[in-house]
Motif scaffolding. Structure first.
Motif, PDB file in Angstrom:
ATOM      1  N   ILE A 104       0.905  -1.158   0.000  1.00 43.15           N
ATOM      2  CA  ILE A 104       0.000   0.000   0.000  1.00 43.15           C
ATOM      3  C   ILE A 104       0.937   1.199   0.000  1.00 43.15           C
ATOM      4  CG2 ILE A 104      -1.675   1.345   1.321  1.00 43.15           C
ATOM      5  CD1 ILE A 104      -2.696  -1.304   2.462  1.00 43.15           C
ATOM      6  N   CYS A 105       0.745   2.093  -0.954  1.00 45.53           N
ATOM      7  CA  CYS A 105       1.731   3.160  -1.155  1.00 45.53           C
ATOM      8  C   CYS A 105       1.181   4.500  -0.690  1.00 45.53           C
ATOM      9  CB  CYS A 105       2.070   3.293  -2.629  1.00 45.53           C
ATOM     10  SG  CYS A 105       2.493   1.735  -3.421  1.00 45.53           S
ATOM     11  N   GLN A 106       1.912   5.155   0.165  1.00 50.71           N
ATOM     12  CA  GLN A 106       1.500   6.469   0.666  1.00 50.71           C
ATOM     13  C   GLN A 106       2.711   7.412   0.635  1.00 50.71           C
ATOM     14  OE1 GLN A 106      -0.408   6.268   4.471  1.00 50.71           O
ATOM     15  NE2 GLN A 106      -0.622   8.475   4.648  1.00 50.71           N
ATOM     16  N   PRO A 107       2.937   8.066  -0.523  1.00 51.32           N
ATOM     17  CA  PRO A 107       4.129   8.915  -0.641  1.00 51.32           C
ATOM     18  C   PRO A 107       3.969  10.230   0.108  1.00 51.32           C
ATOM     19  CG  PRO A 107       2.791   9.115  -2.604  1.00 51.32           C
ATOM     20  CD  PRO A 107       2.100   8.109  -1.722  1.00 51.32           C
ATOM     21  N   PHE A 108       5.101  10.785   0.558  1.00 50.39           N
ATOM     22  CA  PHE A 108       5.074  12.060   1.282  1.00 50.39           C
ATOM     23  C   PHE A 108       5.939  13.115   0.604  1.00 50.39           C
ATOM     24  CE2 PHE A 108       3.867   8.907   4.361  1.00 50.39           C
ATOM     25  CZ  PHE A 108       2.847   9.523   5.058  1.00 50.39           C
ATOM     26  N   THR A 109       7.097  12.714   0.088  1.00 53.49           N
ATOM     27  CA  THR A 109       8.022  13.742  -0.394  1.00 53.49           C
ATOM     28  C   THR A 109       9.046  13.144  -1.368  1.00 53.49           C
ATOM     29  OG1 THR A 109       9.526  15.484   0.350  1.00 53.49           O
ATOM     30  CG2 THR A 109       9.653  13.419   1.535  1.00 53.49           C
ATOM     31  N   ALA A 110       9.859  14.030  -1.928  1.00 51.24           N
ATOM     32  CA  ALA A 110      11.030  13.675  -2.750  1.00 51.24           C
ATOM     33  C   ALA A 110      10.708  12.631  -3.815  1.00 51.24           C
ATOM     34  CB  ALA A 110      12.164  13.223  -1.834  1.00 51.24           C
ATOM     35  N   ASP A 111      11.549  11.586  -3.906  1.00 52.33           N
ATOM     36  CA  ASP A 111      11.402  10.582  -4.961  1.00 52.33           C
ATOM     37  C   ASP A 111      10.204   9.662  -4.752  1.00 52.33           C
ATOM     38  OD1 ASP A 111      12.604   9.555  -2.672  1.00 52.33           O
ATOM     39  OD2 ASP A 111      13.664   7.990  -3.759  1.00 52.33           O
ATOM     40  N   GLN A 112       9.594   9.715  -3.558  1.00 49.31           N
ATOM     41  CA  GLN A 112       8.540   8.732  -3.243  1.00 49.31           C
ATOM     42  C   GLN A 112       7.369   8.797  -4.223  1.00 49.31           C
ATOM     43  OE1 GLN A 112       7.833   9.909   0.822  1.00 49.31           O
ATOM     44  NE2 GLN A 112      10.018   9.675   1.247  1.00 49.31           N
ATOM     45  N   TRP A 113       7.058   9.987  -4.738  1.00 46.57           N
ATOM     46  CA  TRP A 113       5.939  10.126  -5.682  1.00 46.57           C
ATOM     47  C   TRP A 113       6.227   9.350  -6.963  1.00 46.57           C
ATOM     48  CZ3 TRP A 113       2.078  12.883  -3.458  1.00 46.57           C
ATOM     49  CH2 TRP A 113       2.440  13.698  -2.375  1.00 46.57           C
ATOM     50  N   VAL A 114       7.452   9.492  -7.444  1.00 46.28           N
ATOM     51  CA  VAL A 114       7.847   8.803  -8.683  1.00 46.28           C
ATOM     52  C   VAL A 114       7.800   7.294  -8.441  1.00 46.28           C
ATOM     53  CG1 VAL A 114       9.707   8.512 -10.372  1.00 46.28           C
ATOM     54  CG2 VAL A 114       9.407  10.715  -9.219  1.00 46.28           C
ATOM     55  N   ASN A 115       8.374   6.867  -7.318  1.00 49.92           N
ATOM     56  CA  ASN A 115       8.438   5.429  -7.013  1.00 49.92           C
ATOM     57  C   ASN A 115       7.039   4.816  -6.968  1.00 49.92           C
ATOM     58  OD1 ASN A 115      11.135   5.937  -6.699  1.00 49.92           O
ATOM     59  ND2 ASN A 115      11.132   5.842  -4.469  1.00 49.92           N
ATOM     60  N   VAL A 116       6.106   5.558  -6.366  1.00 44.44           N
ATOM     61  CA  VAL A 116       4.745   5.028  -6.219  1.00 44.44           C
ATOM     62  C   VAL A 116       4.095   4.829  -7.583  1.00 44.44           C
ATOM     63  CG1 VAL A 116       2.410   5.606  -5.413  1.00 44.44           C
ATOM     64  CG2 VAL A 116       4.371   5.898  -3.904  1.00 44.44           C
ATOM     65  N   ARG A 117       4.353   5.756  -8.502  1.00 45.86           N
ATOM     66  CA  ARG A 117       3.769   5.612  -9.839  1.00 45.86           C
ATOM     67  C   ARG A 117       4.242   4.302 -10.485  1.00 45.86           C
ATOM     68  NH1 ARG A 117      -0.579   6.531 -12.871  1.00 45.86           N
ATOM     69  NH2 ARG A 117      -0.150   7.363 -14.939  1.00 45.86           N
ATOM     70  N   TYR A 118       5.513   3.997 -10.305  1.00 50.13           N
ATOM     71  CA  TYR A 118       6.045   2.755 -10.887  1.00 50.13           C
ATOM     72  C   TYR A 118       5.486   1.533 -10.158  1.00 50.13           C
ATOM     73  CZ  TYR A 118       8.910   4.983 -14.343  1.00 50.13           C
ATOM     74  OH  TYR A 118       9.294   5.690 -15.462  1.00 50.13           O
ATOM     75  N   VAL A 119       5.444   1.593  -8.839  1.00 53.89           N
ATOM     76  CA  VAL A 119       4.942   0.437  -8.059  1.00 53.89           C
ATOM     77  C   VAL A 119       3.477   0.157  -8.416  1.00 53.89           C
ATOM     78  CG1 VAL A 119       4.295  -0.319  -5.728  1.00 53.89           C
ATOM     79  CG2 VAL A 119       6.537   0.672  -6.119  1.00 53.89           C
ATOM     80  N   SER A 120       2.655   1.216  -8.480  1.00 49.29           N
ATOM     81  CA  SER A 120       1.220   0.983  -8.617  1.00 49.29           C
ATOM     82  C   SER A 120       0.767   0.877 -10.069  1.00 49.29           C
ATOM     83  CB  SER A 120       0.445   2.099  -7.906  1.00 49.29           C
ATOM     84  OG  SER A 120       0.745   3.339  -8.506  1.00 49.29           O
ATOM     85  N   TYR A 121       1.387   1.632 -10.976  1.00 48.69           N
ATOM     86  CA  TYR A 121       0.871   1.705 -12.347  1.00 48.69           C
ATOM     87  C   TYR A 121       1.693   0.886 -13.336  1.00 48.69           C
ATOM     88  CZ  TYR A 121      -0.611   3.837 -16.753  1.00 48.69           C
ATOM     89  OH  TYR A 121      -1.073   4.039 -18.029  1.00 48.69           O
ATOM     90  N   VAL A 122       3.030   0.865 -13.162  1.00 47.18           N
ATOM     91  CA  VAL A 122       3.877   0.172 -14.145  1.00 47.18           C
ATOM     92  C   VAL A 122       4.097  -1.281 -13.723  1.00 47.18           C
ATOM     93  CG1 VAL A 122       6.097   0.191 -15.364  1.00 47.18           C
ATOM     94  CG2 VAL A 122       4.997   2.352 -14.729  1.00 47.18           C
ATOM     95  N   TRP A 123       4.624  -1.475 -12.523  1.00 49.40           N
ATOM     96  CA  TRP A 123       4.902  -2.859 -12.076  1.00 49.40           C
ATOM     97  C   TRP A 123       3.651  -3.516 -11.496  1.00 49.40           C
ATOM     98  CZ3 TRP A 123       9.283  -0.064  -9.117  1.00 49.40           C
ATOM     99  CH2 TRP A 123      10.265   0.327 -10.025  1.00 49.40           C
ATOM    100  N   LYS A 124       2.705  -2.706 -11.108  1.00 52.12           N
ATOM    101  CA  LYS A 124       1.425  -3.202 -10.566  1.00 52.12           C
ATOM    102  C   LYS A 124       1.606  -4.175  -9.404  1.00 52.12           C
ATOM    103  CE  LYS A 124      -1.479  -2.561 -14.686  1.00 52.12           C
ATOM    104  NZ  LYS A 124      -0.732  -1.509 -15.318  1.00 52.12           N
ATOM    105  N   ILE A 125       2.459  -3.758  -8.459  1.00 55.24           N
ATOM    106  CA  ILE A 125       2.693  -4.607  -7.284  1.00 55.24           C
ATOM    107  C   ILE A 125       2.198  -3.920  -6.000  1.00 55.24           C
ATOM    108  CG2 ILE A 125       4.595  -5.907  -8.306  1.00 55.24           C
ATOM    109  CD1 ILE A 125       6.526  -4.031  -6.758  1.00 55.24           C
TER     110      ILE A 125
END
Ligand code: UDP
Length: 448
Positions: free
Chosen positions: A364-385
């Motif tokens: 479950i992804c809950q980004p707050f700052t910095a690179d976390q927003w980018v990482n979440v996009r990949y986790v949830s939309y690209v890798w779908k994990i």
């Protein structure tokens, strides 16, 4: 012969470790991996949050740098912090290197964390090779430049763009996924100045897997025009040294041992994030209402205005005492590898993602700052994990936990993340892409 007993190569690798947990840990993992390959190792570190020599082989050398930083100021300016550390540590780093050169028994190669870029300019001044080490996702790299370009053009995210729109030429990123969403304009100006001053590295090391981030790594290569070595996940390449700034509460493993397989949600937002008590109240009730078992790592001081757990709403501890455990700092890698853990609710720092993916745990992804927003996009939309939590409201939280832990959707995510676990495992096996990349890095250092 143990690998650490082998004859040392005639090269001393000097690495710089920043006082940030998420940077220092992979730096020390890289140091351990290079030591196992036969290099002598020295670690230059700030006075703030120094590594503990007793957690490392006795022949590691530690080089304390001079800085006056007393703590990481979570509410202060990140750029001021970086400026201070780079200004203050430079002279002592140069003194150490000059002394090591004068001792003259080994060639020296410098590997520097991107936030400790003073090391590159010193190395180049002393005619030594300087290799940059990045401990974030490779996807963050181009995203950072887009954000910086927008700033230079005086265009501002919320004001000038529809946040859900895709950034042209940067699919899959939307404007809302660009990094440092909370940074001020002044921060961006300063970041631009800081990064324009950086010396050019002789090579780039990235804690990622080529097959995972091929496109982004190609952009890194295009930018730097030097060899790029993707050697991740480093914690699986080598037995990880102990690098915690806080004491691990290992009692949670005994608690996990008593839980059913894949029944527990593990929650942690890393070593830096500061959270808002109102958001946490909604999270806490969503968690309680989901009726799911949980292990929650709450760093002391990580909730604004509270020492530790005083932010929890009245009745929460009583309601969840049979199914939940809260600790200050968890042995995260061990927790994620535990059979009882079924999901990881995370801020999506890059180390957390690599550790989670390597154990096949959905997020479950809950980004707050910095690179976390980018990482979440990949986790949830690209890798779908994983699933992205966008609305901090108790009903939404409860629904998301159920989707992941109990629904068909969660099962599909679990299948995909298990494929990723296999990919990560293969990458670090003998002949795997990351292990080969590490071998290429060794040859590169030898040729420096
Ligand atoms: N971590 C841990 N115990 C905790 C919370 C975090 O050991 O209770 C470790 C985690 O395993 C990871 C690091 O702290 O290696 C966090 O790094 P990450 O890049 O995920 O986030 P950051 O702290 O840099 O925001």
């Amino acid at each position: 012969m143990e690998e650490h007993d082998r004859k040392r190569l005639p090269i001393l690798v000097v690495l710089t470790a920043t006082p940030f947990h998420g940077h220092m840990t992979p730096t020390l993992q890289l140091a351990t991996a290079l030591h196992a390959k036969g290099f002598s190792i020295a670690v230059a570190h700030s006075k703030l949050n120094p590594p503990n020599p007793s957690n490392h082989p006795p022949d590691f050398t530690f080089l304390p740098l001079f800085d006056t930083l007393l703590a990481i100021d979570h509410s202060g300016s990140f750029t001021n912090f970086i400026n201070t550390i780079n200004t203050e540590c430079r002279a002592s780093f140069k003194e150490h290197l000059t002394r090591l050169i004068s001792e003259g028994n080994k060639r020296i190669v410098v590997i520097y964390d991107n936030l400790m870029f003073f090391a590159a300019s010193v190395a180049i001044e002393l005619n030594l090779a300087a290799i940059i080490f990045r401990s974030c996702s490779a996807a963050y790299f181009p995203a950072f430049f887009v954000r910086q370009q927008l700033h230079q053009q005086n265009r501002f995210l919320e004001q000038d763009f529809v946040m859900q729109d895709i950034v042209p030429n940067h699919h899959p990123l939307r404007y809302k996924d660009l990094p440092f969403a909370q940074s001020s304009i002044e921060d961006w100006r300063q970041l631009g100045v800081i990064f324009s001053k950086q010396a050019h590295p002789s090579a780039v090391i990235w804690n990622t897997i080529r097959s995972l981030e091929d496109e982004s790594l190609a952009k890194v290569k295009e930018h730097y025009q030097v060899p790029v070595f993707a050697v991740g996940p480093l914690h699986k390449i080598t037995p990880s040294p102990q690098t915690n700034f806080l004491k691990e509460d290992i009692s949670c493993i005994t608690w996990l041992d008593k839980q059913a397989p894949k029944s527990v949600v593990y929650i942690s937002f890393g070593s830096l994030v500061t959270l808002d008590a109102k958001v946490l109240t909604e999270m806490a009730w969503g968690l309680a209402n989901s009726n799911q078992r949980f292990l929650w790592a709450v760093r002391p001081g990580s909730v604004s205005g509270h020492e530790w757990l005083e932010f929890l709403p009245e009745g929460f501890l009583e309601e969840t005492k049979e199914r939940g455990l809260i600790v200050k700092w968890a042995p995260q890698k061990e927790v994620l590898a535990h059979f009882a853990v079924g999901a990881f609710w995370s801020h999506c720092g890059w180390n957390s993602i690599l550790e989670c993916m390597s154990e096949g745990v959905p997020m479950i992804c809950q980004p707050f700052t910095a690179d976390q927003w980018v990482n979440v996009r990949y986790v949830s939309y690209v890798w779908k994990i994983g699933l992205e939590l966008e609305v901090f409201e108790r009903g939404e939280v409860e629904c998301m936990i159920r989707r992941l832990m109990a629904d068909k959707e969660g099962e599909q995510i679990r299948i995909r993340v298990n494929d990723m676990k296999e990919m990560a495992k293969q990458a670090v096996e003998i002949g795997g892409i990351s292990r080969e990349s590490l071998a290429d890095l060794v040859n590169f250092i030898l040729s420096c």
